[in-house]
Scaffold this motif. Sequence first.
Motif, PDB file in Angstrom:
ATOM      1  N   LEU A 110      45.355 -15.998 -18.965  1.00  0.00           N
ATOM      2  CA  LEU A 110      44.427 -15.577 -17.921  1.00  0.00           C
ATOM      3  C   LEU A 110      43.190 -16.459 -17.993  1.00  0.00           C
ATOM      4  O   LEU A 110      42.465 -16.440 -18.994  1.00  0.00           O
ATOM      5  N   LEU A 111      42.963 -17.251 -16.947  1.00  0.00           N
ATOM      6  CA  LEU A 111      41.776 -18.099 -16.865  1.00  0.00           C
ATOM      7  C   LEU A 111      40.770 -17.419 -15.945  1.00  0.00           C
ATOM      8  O   LEU A 111      41.042 -17.196 -14.770  1.00  0.00           O
ATOM      9  N   LEU A 112      39.611 -17.100 -16.504  1.00  0.00           N
ATOM     10  CA  LEU A 112      38.592 -16.373 -15.750  1.00  0.00           C
ATOM     11  C   LEU A 112      37.563 -17.349 -15.202  1.00  0.00           C
ATOM     12  O   LEU A 112      36.916 -18.078 -15.954  1.00  0.00           O
ATOM     13  N   SER A 113      37.423 -17.360 -13.874  1.00  0.00           N
ATOM     14  CA  SER A 113      36.477 -18.258 -13.213  1.00  0.00           C
ATOM     15  C   SER A 113      35.344 -17.457 -12.599  1.00  0.00           C
ATOM     16  O   SER A 113      35.334 -16.227 -12.630  1.00  0.00           O
ATOM     17  N   ALA A 114      34.367 -18.176 -12.061  1.00  0.00           N
ATOM     18  CA  ALA A 114      33.239 -17.545 -11.373  1.00  0.00           C
ATOM     19  C   ALA A 114      32.902 -18.393 -10.151  1.00  0.00           C
ATOM     20  O   ALA A 114      33.212 -19.587 -10.108  1.00  0.00           O
ATOM     21  N   THR A 118      29.787 -25.275 -11.306  1.00  0.00           N
ATOM     22  CA  THR A 118      30.034 -25.754 -12.669  1.00  0.00           C
ATOM     23  C   THR A 118      31.264 -25.089 -13.283  1.00  0.00           C
ATOM     24  O   THR A 118      32.076 -25.753 -13.929  1.00  0.00           O
ATOM     25  N   THR A 119      31.403 -23.776 -13.071  1.00  0.00           N
ATOM     26  CA  THR A 119      32.585 -23.084 -13.593  1.00  0.00           C
ATOM     27  C   THR A 119      33.844 -23.579 -12.897  1.00  0.00           C
ATOM     28  O   THR A 119      34.879 -23.772 -13.539  1.00  0.00           O
ATOM     29  N   THR A 120      33.752 -23.796 -11.590  1.00  0.00           N
ATOM     30  CA  THR A 120      34.900 -24.318 -10.837  1.00  0.00           C
ATOM     31  C   THR A 120      35.323 -25.670 -11.392  1.00  0.00           C
ATOM     32  O   THR A 120      36.514 -25.953 -11.567  1.00  0.00           O
ATOM     33  N   LYS A 121      34.342 -26.522 -11.693  1.00  0.00           N
ATOM     34  CA  LYS A 121      34.640 -27.833 -12.279  1.00  0.00           C
ATOM     35  C   LYS A 121      35.339 -27.686 -13.625  1.00  0.00           C
ATOM     36  O   LYS A 121      36.333 -28.368 -13.906  1.00  0.00           O
ATOM     37  N   ASN A 122      34.844 -26.769 -14.451  1.00  0.00           N
ATOM     38  CA  ASN A 122      35.447 -26.566 -15.772  1.00  0.00           C
ATOM     39  C   ASN A 122      36.870 -26.016 -15.682  1.00  0.00           C
ATOM     40  O   ASN A 122      37.752 -26.411 -16.451  1.00  0.00           O
ATOM     41  N   ILE A 123      37.087 -25.091 -14.747  1.00  0.00           N
ATOM     42  CA  ILE A 123      38.425 -24.540 -14.561  1.00  0.00           C
ATOM     43  C   ILE A 123      39.378 -25.618 -14.054  1.00  0.00           C
ATOM     44  O   ILE A 123      40.544 -25.710 -14.500  1.00  0.00           O
ATOM     45  N   LYS A 124      38.900 -26.466 -13.157  1.00  0.00           N
ATOM     46  CA  LYS A 124      39.730 -27.557 -12.641  1.00  0.00           C
ATOM     47  C   LYS A 124      40.130 -28.510 -13.763  1.00  0.00           C
ATOM     48  O   LYS A 124      41.295 -28.910 -13.869  1.00  0.00           O
ATOM     49  N   LEU A 125      39.179 -28.868 -14.631  1.00  0.00           N
ATOM     50  CA  LEU A 125      39.469 -29.736 -15.774  1.00  0.00           C
ATOM     51  C   LEU A 125      40.443 -29.063 -16.740  1.00  0.00           C
ATOM     52  O   LEU A 125      41.336 -29.711 -17.296  1.00  0.00           O
ATOM     53  N   THR A 126      40.276 -27.761 -16.926  1.00  0.00           N
ATOM     54  CA  THR A 126      41.180 -27.013 -17.811  1.00  0.00           C
ATOM     55  C   THR A 126      42.599 -27.030 -17.270  1.00  0.00           C
ATOM     56  O   THR A 126      43.559 -27.270 -18.010  1.00  0.00           O
ATOM     57  N   LEU A 127      42.751 -26.776 -15.971  1.00  0.00           N
ATOM     58  CA  LEU A 127      44.078 -26.791 -15.347  1.00  0.00           C
ATOM     59  C   LEU A 127      44.731 -28.170 -15.469  1.00  0.00           C
ATOM     60  O   LEU A 127      45.926 -28.273 -15.770  1.00  0.00           O
ATOM     61  N   GLU A 128      43.942 -29.215 -15.250  1.00  0.00           N
ATOM     62  CA  GLU A 128      44.476 -30.575 -15.369  1.00  0.00           C
ATOM     63  C   GLU A 128      44.911 -30.864 -16.803  1.00  0.00           C
ATOM     64  O   GLU A 128      45.959 -31.484 -17.028  1.00  0.00           O
ATOM     65  N   GLU A 159      39.519 -22.082  -4.099  1.00  0.00           N
ATOM     66  CA  GLU A 159      40.971 -22.256  -4.137  1.00  0.00           C
ATOM     67  C   GLU A 159      41.366 -23.636  -3.606  1.00  0.00           C
ATOM     68  O   GLU A 159      42.282 -24.276  -4.141  1.00  0.00           O
ATOM     69  N   GLU A 160      40.679 -24.090  -2.574  1.00  0.00           N
ATOM     70  CA  GLU A 160      40.979 -25.410  -2.024  1.00  0.00           C
ATOM     71  C   GLU A 160      40.660 -26.498  -3.042  1.00  0.00           C
ATOM     72  O   GLU A 160      41.404 -27.467  -3.193  1.00  0.00           O
ATOM     73  N   SER A 161      39.559 -26.319  -3.780  1.00  0.00           N
ATOM     74  CA  SER A 161      39.168 -27.301  -4.792  1.00  0.00           C
ATOM     75  C   SER A 161      40.160 -27.322  -5.949  1.00  0.00           C
ATOM     76  O   SER A 161      40.519 -28.385  -6.456  1.00  0.00           O
ATOM     77  N   LEU A 162      40.616 -26.144  -6.344  1.00  0.00           N
ATOM     78  CA  LEU A 162      41.529 -26.038  -7.480  1.00  0.00           C
ATOM     79  C   LEU A 162      42.985 -26.311  -7.103  1.00  0.00           C
ATOM     80  O   LEU A 162      43.823 -26.511  -7.980  1.00  0.00           O
ATOM     81  N   LYS A 163      43.283 -26.262  -5.800  1.00  0.00           N
ATOM     82  CA  LYS A 163      44.658 -26.379  -5.313  1.00  0.00           C
ATOM     83  C   LYS A 163      45.537 -25.275  -5.894  1.00  0.00           C
ATOM     84  O   LYS A 163      46.724 -25.445  -6.116  1.00  0.00           O
ATOM     85  N   ARG A 164      44.912 -24.145  -6.147  1.00  0.00           N
ATOM     86  CA  ARG A 164      45.606 -22.974  -6.690  1.00  0.00           C
ATOM     87  C   ARG A 164      44.988 -21.719  -6.101  1.00  0.00           C
ATOM     88  O   ARG A 164      43.783 -21.675  -5.859  1.00  0.00           O
ATOM     89  N   ALA A 165      45.815 -20.708  -5.895  1.00  0.00           N
ATOM     90  CA  ALA A 165      45.311 -19.426  -5.405  1.00  0.00           C
ATOM     91  C   ALA A 165      44.976 -18.517  -6.579  1.00  0.00           C
ATOM     92  O   ALA A 165      45.614 -18.569  -7.630  1.00  0.00           O
ATOM     93  N   PHE A 166      43.962 -17.685  -6.394  1.00  0.00           N
ATOM     94  CA  PHE A 166      43.629 -16.690  -7.415  1.00  0.00           C
ATOM     95  C   PHE A 166      44.603 -15.524  -7.317  1.00  0.00           C
ATOM     96  O   PHE A 166      44.902 -15.028  -6.228  1.00  0.00           O
TER      97      PHE A 166
END
Length: 241
Positions: A110-114, A118-128, A159-166
């Motif tokens: 479970l990856l928790l975003s906000a 900055t959090t979106t950037k970190n989650i994107k890097l984590t997913l990559e 979601e568009e930035s991450l290319k993933r749906a929550f």
Amino acid sequence: NKIAIVDCNLQFGDIAMLMNLSPKASIADMVTDIEHLDERVLSRYMVNYRDNIHILPAPFQPEKAESVTSQHVISILDLLKKNYDYIIVDTAPVLNDMTLTVMDLSDLLLLLSAPDITTTKNIKLTLETLNTLGYDNDKIMLILNRVNSKSGLKVEEIEESLKRAFAATLTKDGEMVITSINRGVPFVVSNSNALLSREIFSLAKVILSGNIEELLNKKNEMQSKSLFSSFKSMFTKSASR
């Protein structure tokens, strides 16, 4: 069902405090018995929150975190799997050897975003990074916290930035959460009818049902239709000019 909660935020874990518990020992103490680890030893270190919910606290001092190795955690989780129906492991927000070991042993991440950049950037890097390491996307569940924040990004933008749906979104309710933390009583217990509590219950039901992939597919399909509708609307407006 028996549930174990393991605090693997080894330097600054606070699960015991959040649940108003005063444990006498932690995971750092358990590893001193690692050579004799069995159900009897396990029962000495697991702290009862309720009859069916037991906590393994983080070390009480940050320096003791170094005494807990990835191999220790592997041994502990292997034993927990034999004695509990569900195991929840909280980790520090870093991708180190300990966190990766826990993720390797987990059925679901479970990856928790906000809703901030900055959090979106970190989650994107984590997913990559997880993708590079070979983690299956079906094993990763994205959760968006503090939704409806006035200064936050829109769900669709993230979601568009991450290319993933929550898979789920959790409503912002800072006052209730802070009160819960200060009292040491989980708000899902003290305020079970609150919107945020009901959203967490719904999330738990999805996880227990095992229909996560189906849920994500539906969300992605809905997102694609929404984007297509927006493009179609823009094209129609342009053509009519």
